[in-house]
Design a protein around this motif. Structure first.
Motif, short mmCIF file in Angstrom:
data_model
loop_
_atom_site.label_atom_id
_atom_site.label_comp_id
_atom_site.label_asym_id
_atom_site.label_seq_id
_atom_site.Cartn_x
_atom_site.Cartn_y
_atom_site.Cartn_z
N PHE A 1 16.56 -11.91 -4.95
CA PHE A 1 15.41 -11.24 -5.56
C PHE A 1 14.11 -11.97 -5.22
O PHE A 1 13.07 -11.34 -5.04
N ILE A 2 14.18 -13.30 -5.13
CA ILE A 2 13.01 -14.06 -4.70
C ILE A 2 12.67 -13.71 -3.26
O ILE A 2 11.51 -13.46 -2.91
N GLY A 3 13.69 -13.68 -2.41
CA GLY A 3 13.47 -13.32 -1.02
C GLY A 3 12.95 -11.91 -0.87
O GLY A 3 12.08 -11.64 -0.03
N ALA A 4 13.47 -10.98 -1.68
CA ALA A 4 13.01 -9.59 -1.62
C ALA A 4 11.56 -9.47 -2.03
O ALA A 4 10.79 -8.71 -1.43
N PHE A 5 11.15 -10.22 -3.06
CA PHE A 5 9.77 -10.17 -3.51
C PHE A 5 8.82 -10.68 -2.43
O PHE A 5 7.77 -10.08 -2.17
N ILE A 6 9.20 -11.78 -1.78
CA ILE A 6 8.37 -12.32 -0.68
C ILE A 6 8.29 -11.31 0.46
O ILE A 6 7.22 -11.05 1.02
N TYR A 7 9.42 -10.72 0.80
CA TYR A 7 9.46 -9.75 1.90
C TYR A 7 8.59 -8.53 1.60
O TYR A 7 7.83 -8.07 2.45
N VAL A 8 8.70 -8.00 0.38
CA VAL A 8 7.93 -6.80 0.01
C VAL A 8 6.44 -7.10 0.03
O VAL A 8 5.64 -6.28 0.49
N LEU A 9 6.05 -8.26 -0.48
CA LEU A 9 4.63 -8.62 -0.44
C LEU A 9 4.12 -8.69 0.99
O LEU A 9 3.04 -8.18 1.31
N LEU A 10 4.89 -9.32 1.87
CA LEU A 10 4.49 -9.42 3.27
C LEU A 10 4.47 -8.04 3.93
O LEU A 10 3.55 -7.70 4.66
N LYS A 11 5.49 -7.26 3.66
CA LYS A 11 5.58 -5.93 4.27
C LYS A 11 4.45 -5.03 3.81
O LYS A 11 3.93 -4.20 4.58
N THR A 12 4.03 -5.20 2.56
CA THR A 12 3.00 -4.33 1.99
C THR A 12 1.59 -4.75 2.39
O THR A 12 0.76 -3.90 2.74
N PHE A 13 1.32 -6.04 2.35
CA PHE A 13 -0.05 -6.50 2.53
C PHE A 13 -0.30 -7.17 3.89
O PHE A 13 -1.37 -7.02 4.46
N ALA A 14 0.67 -7.91 4.40
CA ALA A 14 0.46 -8.60 5.67
C ALA A 14 0.31 -7.62 6.82
O ALA A 14 -0.44 -7.87 7.77
N LEU A 15 1.00 -6.48 6.74
CA LEU A 15 0.91 -5.49 7.81
C LEU A 15 -0.51 -4.96 7.94
O LEU A 15 -1.06 -4.87 9.05
N ASP A 16 -1.14 -4.65 6.79
CA ASP A 16 -2.53 -4.19 6.83
C ASP A 16 -3.47 -5.28 7.31
O ASP A 16 -4.45 -5.02 8.03
N ALA A 17 -3.20 -6.52 6.92
CA ALA A 17 -4.04 -7.63 7.33
C ALA A 17 -3.97 -7.84 8.84
O ALA A 17 -4.99 -8.09 9.50
N LEU A 18 -2.78 -7.71 9.41
CA LEU A 18 -2.63 -7.87 10.85
C LEU A 18 -3.38 -6.78 11.61
O LEU A 18 -4.01 -7.03 12.63
N VAL A 19 -3.29 -5.55 11.09
CA VAL A 19 -4.00 -4.45 11.73
C VAL A 19 -5.51 -4.65 11.62
O VAL A 19 -6.26 -4.38 12.57
N ALA A 20 -5.95 -5.16 10.47
CA ALA A 20 -7.39 -5.35 10.25
C ALA A 20 -7.99 -6.38 11.20
O ALA A 20 -9.14 -6.24 11.63
N VAL A 21 -7.21 -7.39 11.56
CA VAL A 21 -7.74 -8.42 12.47
C VAL A 21 -7.44 -8.11 13.93
O VAL A 21 -7.69 -8.93 14.81
N GLY A 22 -6.89 -6.92 14.17
CA GLY A 22 -6.67 -6.47 15.54
C GLY A 22 -5.43 -6.98 16.21
O GLY A 22 -5.30 -6.89 17.44
N LEU A 23 -4.47 -7.51 15.43
CA LEU A 23 -3.24 -8.02 16.03
C LEU A 23 -2.17 -6.95 16.15
O LEU A 23 -1.16 -7.15 16.82
N GLY A 24 -2.35 -5.83 15.45
CA GLY A 24 -1.39 -4.74 15.57
C GLY A 24 -0.25 -4.87 14.57
O GLY A 24 0.19 -5.98 14.25
N GLY A 25 0.22 -3.74 14.08
CA GLY A 25 1.29 -3.74 13.09
C GLY A 25 2.61 -4.23 13.63
O GLY A 25 3.47 -4.71 12.88
N GLU A 26 2.81 -4.15 14.97
CA GLU A 26 4.08 -4.58 15.54
C GLU A 26 4.28 -6.09 15.43
O GLU A 26 5.38 -6.59 15.60
N ARG A 27 3.21 -6.81 15.14
CA ARG A 27 3.34 -8.27 14.99
C ARG A 27 3.94 -8.67 13.65
O ARG A 27 4.19 -9.85 13.41
N PHE A 28 4.18 -7.69 12.78
CA PHE A 28 4.71 -8.02 11.47
C PHE A 28 6.08 -8.70 11.58
O PHE A 28 6.36 -9.69 10.90
N GLN A 29 6.95 -8.16 12.44
CA GLN A 29 8.28 -8.75 12.59
C GLN A 29 8.18 -10.18 13.13
O GLN A 29 8.99 -11.04 12.78
N LEU A 30 7.17 -10.44 13.97
CA LEU A 30 6.95 -11.80 14.45
C LEU A 30 6.59 -12.72 13.29
O LEU A 30 7.07 -13.85 13.19
#
Length: 322
Positions: free
Chosen positions: A252-281
């Motif tokens: 559940f700790i791991g799931a919470f970290i993953y969901v936060l990254l999946k939800t917010f880090a993806l938008d942050a990567l797109v905003a800085v021009g790195l592209g959403g595909e970098r999320f898995q990286l």
């Protein structure tokens, strides 16, 4: 605090963030049970969840009326779980005859086969499109897909799964399973059926994954081959390892970290021009770093911090430990 969260959190937080966390945590909990207590790393848990999700869509109601049978919930839900447990048991019956990397490979092969079969079969699984309009039944006059109701529904099953795993880990079956993990030859010499214990562990893990699969289908109101694709299969492993395989709270700790990254880090990567595909990286780098510094995941890091604080507390003013 979790019980009171709907009183002050937004619908997005309680439905998308917390609901998704509980669901992924339940599925990862099934992997944690197999790996942590049984020593068996299975990559088929998300596929078992997908089987349950497909069965609830096929046996119950969906927008694909030509395939869905429209049976009442008290038939559709138990049947979906029974089929998911049967699938997980069959996989376990095959996988327990292997060890180590071979167990990982055979479960990954089965997960891949299910993904491609579901994507190419239109008679039962509706091919690439899958099913949409899969909603939970309105029992007791409650819309269980409303944010607040769905939050409590997922919280209930997450708590039930957590307590069940915690209980089993201390019950005779769980203790015997841990003995099989540590020394199968000695347990066999003591009269324990090693294969039966391992297969039973797969059956129980399949039940947990099946519950998570049904809830996941209800949350998104759809199920498709991509739900149980190779990416989600690996994500469940990452979630379980990042949280920690030593205790049922880890997934559940791991799931919470993953969901936060999946939800917010993806938008942050797109905003800085790195592209959403970098999320898995990003997920991969985080996974490597956590495992490098702590093979036991976040729980292991926390334990190290506690131990270091304990050492500091017992030092005298001269800096030497007492």
């Amino acid at each position: 605090m979790l019980l009171l969260m709907p009183a002050f959190a937004s619908d997005f937080v309680i439905f998308q963030i917390m609901g998704w966390t509980f669901i992924l945590g339940i599925i990862a909990l099934s992997l944690m049970f197999l790996a942590g207590y049984g020593g068996m790393v299975s990559l088929v848990q998300m596929s078992v969840a997908g089987v349950a999700g497909y069965m609830i869509a096929i046996c119950g109601d969906s927008a694909i009326e030509t395939i869905s049978q429209g049976w009442p919930w008290y038939i559709a839900i138990p049947l979906a779980l029974i089929i998911a447990v049967a699938a997980g048991t069959a996989v376990g019956w095959l996988a327990v005859r292997t060890e180590g990397i071979y167990t990982i490979m055979i479960t990954l092969a089965i997960a891949s086969a299910f993904f491609y079969f579901a994507r190419q079969n239109y008679v039962i699984f509706n091919g690439f499109s899958g099913f949409n309009g899969v909603l939970p039944p309105e029992l007791f006059g409650v819309d269980w897909r409303a944010p607040g109701a769905f939050y409590y529904l997922t919280l209930f099953w997450a708590t039930a799964g957590y307590l069940a795993v915690l209980y089993l880990s201390r019950a005779p079956f769980g203790l015997a399973l841990q003995g099989v993990r540590d020394n199968p030859r000695r347990m066999a010499a003591l009269g324990f059926n090693v294969t039966a214990h391992r297969v039973a562990a797969y059956s129980f893990a399949a039940l947990l994954a099946g519950i998570g699969g049904i809830l996941l289908t209800w949350q998104s109101a759809q199920i498709s081959p991509g739900t149980a694709g190779i990416g989600p299969v690996i994500d469940i492993l990452v979630i379980a390892v990042i949280g920690g395989l030593r205790h049922p709270i880890g997934p559940f700790i791991g799931a919470f970290i993953y969901v936060l990254l999946k939800t917010f880090a993806l938008d942050a990567l797109v905003a800085v021009g790195l592209g959403g595909e970098r999320f898995q990286l990003l997920i991969g780098v985080g996974f490597v770093l956590i495992v490098f510094f702590s093979p036991d995941g976040v729980l292991g890091l926390w334990e190290k911090v506690r131990q270091n604080r304990g050492r500091d507390l017992v030092r005298d003013p001269s800096g030497e430990a007492r």
